[in-house]
Design an enzyme around this catalytic site. Structure first.
Site, PDB file in Angstrom:
ATOM      1  NE  ARG A 169      -2.318  -0.986   3.361  1.00 56.36           N
ATOM      2  CZ  ARG A 169      -2.237  -2.941   4.400  1.00 56.36           C
ATOM      3  NH1 ARG A 169      -2.670  -3.714   3.503  1.00 56.36           N
ATOM      4  NH2 ARG A 169      -1.822  -2.666   5.243  1.00 56.36           N
ATOM      5  NE  ARG A 170       4.650   0.837   3.818  1.00 59.39           N
ATOM      6  CZ  ARG A 170       4.846   0.350   5.025  1.00 59.39           C
ATOM      7  NH1 ARG A 170       6.010   0.409   5.358  1.00 59.39           N
ATOM      8  NH2 ARG A 170       4.551  -0.109   6.833  1.00 59.39           N
ATOM      9  CB  CYS A 189      -1.575  21.250  -9.900  1.00 62.90           C
ATOM     10  SG  CYS A 189      -1.129  23.229  -9.572  1.00 62.90           S
ATOM     11  CB  CYS A 211      -8.077  20.449 -10.869  1.00 57.50           C
ATOM     12  SG  CYS A 211      -8.263  20.123 -12.997  1.00 57.50           S
ATOM     13  CG  ASP A 212      -7.136  25.997 -15.275  1.00 56.22           C
ATOM     14  OD1 ASP A 212      -8.262  26.104 -15.753  1.00 56.22           O
ATOM     15  OD2 ASP A 212      -6.348  26.861 -15.224  1.00 56.22           O
ATOM     16  CG  ASN A 220      -3.119  18.358 -15.194  1.00 58.50           C
ATOM     17  OD1 ASN A 220      -4.091  19.528 -14.459  1.00 58.50           O
ATOM     18  ND2 ASN A 220      -1.792  18.577 -15.272  1.00 58.50           N
ATOM     19  CG  HIS A 250      -9.452  26.739  -9.927  1.00 60.09           C
ATOM     20  ND1 HIS A 250      -9.047  25.437  -9.224  1.00 60.09           N
ATOM     21  CD2 HIS A 250      -9.483  26.796 -10.693  1.00 60.09           C
ATOM     22  CE1 HIS A 250      -7.701  25.797  -9.689  1.00 60.09           C
ATOM     23  NE2 HIS A 250      -7.859  26.718 -10.329  1.00 60.09           N
ATOM     24  CG  LEU A 251     -13.982  25.727 -13.992  1.00 56.38           C
ATOM     25  CD1 LEU A 251     -16.351  25.794 -14.943  1.00 56.38           C
ATOM     26  CD2 LEU A 251     -13.989  25.795 -15.693  1.00 56.38           C
TER      27      LEU A 251
END
Length: 307
Positions: A169-170, A189, A211-212, A220, A250-251
């Site tokens: 789990r690493r 980001c 996040c844009d 991305n 966001h926008l």
């Protein structure tokens, strides 16, 4: 039947109609929501390229390959006609020198003049620097520690752990180095990547603190999917899913035309990403090793980048 891009458009619509208006560091202002998740299948060579506008996937691929080199200077990107990182060093150069140089002239000087590039083209210890050269320190005696010449290569360790201990789990690599954030042109980001193996299938989770959704997301999500495919090939697994998680999603308020145009379009198509060669290591891929087929997007939608 729903299209994989519907979840993206639904989130865009929700942010634009319900998001809180926020003032941000750029001064432009955003509408934003906190906390979002999307899932994209990567089975059968599927790749979640947006179809309601053109995503220049080779630009995203070249950026990802650049990250994996550990390079932090835009010179090698500009040699490949990748201009997505120019805004930050250009803004710093104009601010510190008072020279109103055009972007084109600045970029050409970065390419032509190595000394100029070293002074003005470096972004600080962003992304790749942390991924493949995370600072490491050794005991220098008398309670002092010195930084070692070679840092920690998180990507190399990730590949080793995926191969030798798939149930771990690493399987994580991280870009958010608190000690060096103030040295970066832009703090990461897409900051945390985690991977999971089950029944011979490799999936990846990407967490973005910011996040844009209008401009950055398409790059991305392609790059993260591409990386999962590369890791799966190197480690002998089948690709599973990309799980994308956003913190502040966001926008920008000056992206109204982009948002309204994109929301008026219907997604369609089933693009595929093919890896044409298996290099000796995760660090040996070249842009010619990737091929996208059946990608027929609608027209590109331009919008200003907030710096």
């Amino acid at each position: 039947m729903s299209h994989y891009e519907d979840q993206y458009l639904d989130l865009m619509r929700r942010i634009w109609t319900e998001g809180a208006v926020q003032q941000d560091r750029t001064g432009v202002g955003t509408r934003s929501l906190f906390g979002a998740t999307m899932r994209f299948s990567l089975a059968d060579n599927a790749i979640p390229l947006l179809t309601t506008k053109r995503i220049f996937w080779k630009t995203a691929a070249r950026e990802m390959l650049w990250f994996l080199t550990g390079d932090t200077n835009i010179r090698n990107l500009l040699k490949q006609k990748v201009r997505i990182w120019t805004d930050w060093p250009l803004e710093r150069y104009r601010r510190e020198t008072g020279d109103p140089i055009s972007q084109e002239d600045f970029e050409q000087r970065i390419v032509d003049d190595i000394d100029f590039a070293e002074q003005w083209g470096d972004l600080g210890p962003v992304y790749g620097a942390q991924w493949v050269n995370w600072p490491n320190y050794e005991d220098a005696g008398q309670g002092l520690y010195r930084r070692t010449e070679k840092g920690i290569n998180q990507i190399e360790l990730l590949v080793q752990s995926l191969k030798s201990n798939p149930g771990s789990r690493r399987h994580i690599f991280e870009g958010w180095n608190v000690a060096e954030l103030d040295q970066m042109a832009l703090p990461p980001c897409h900051k945390t990547y985690q991977f999971h193996v089950a029944d011979g299938v490799l999936s990846g989770l990407l967490f973005q603190r910011s996040c844009d959704l209008g401009l950055g997301f398409g790059f991305n999500v392609f790059a993260a999917s591409m990386l999962i495919r590369m890791l799966a090939q190197q480690c002998g697994y089948e690709p599973g899913e990309l799980i994308w998680q956003g913190g502040d999603v966001h926008l920008y308020l000056n992206h109204a035309e982009l948002v309204e145009e994109q929301l008026s379009r219907q997604p369609a198509g089933d693009p595929k990403l093919h890896l044409l060669r298996k290099p000796d290591s995760i660090f040996d891929y070249e842009i010619e090793d990737f091929e996208v087929l059946d990608y027929h997007p609608q027209a590109h939608i331009s919008a200003p980048v907030a710096v």
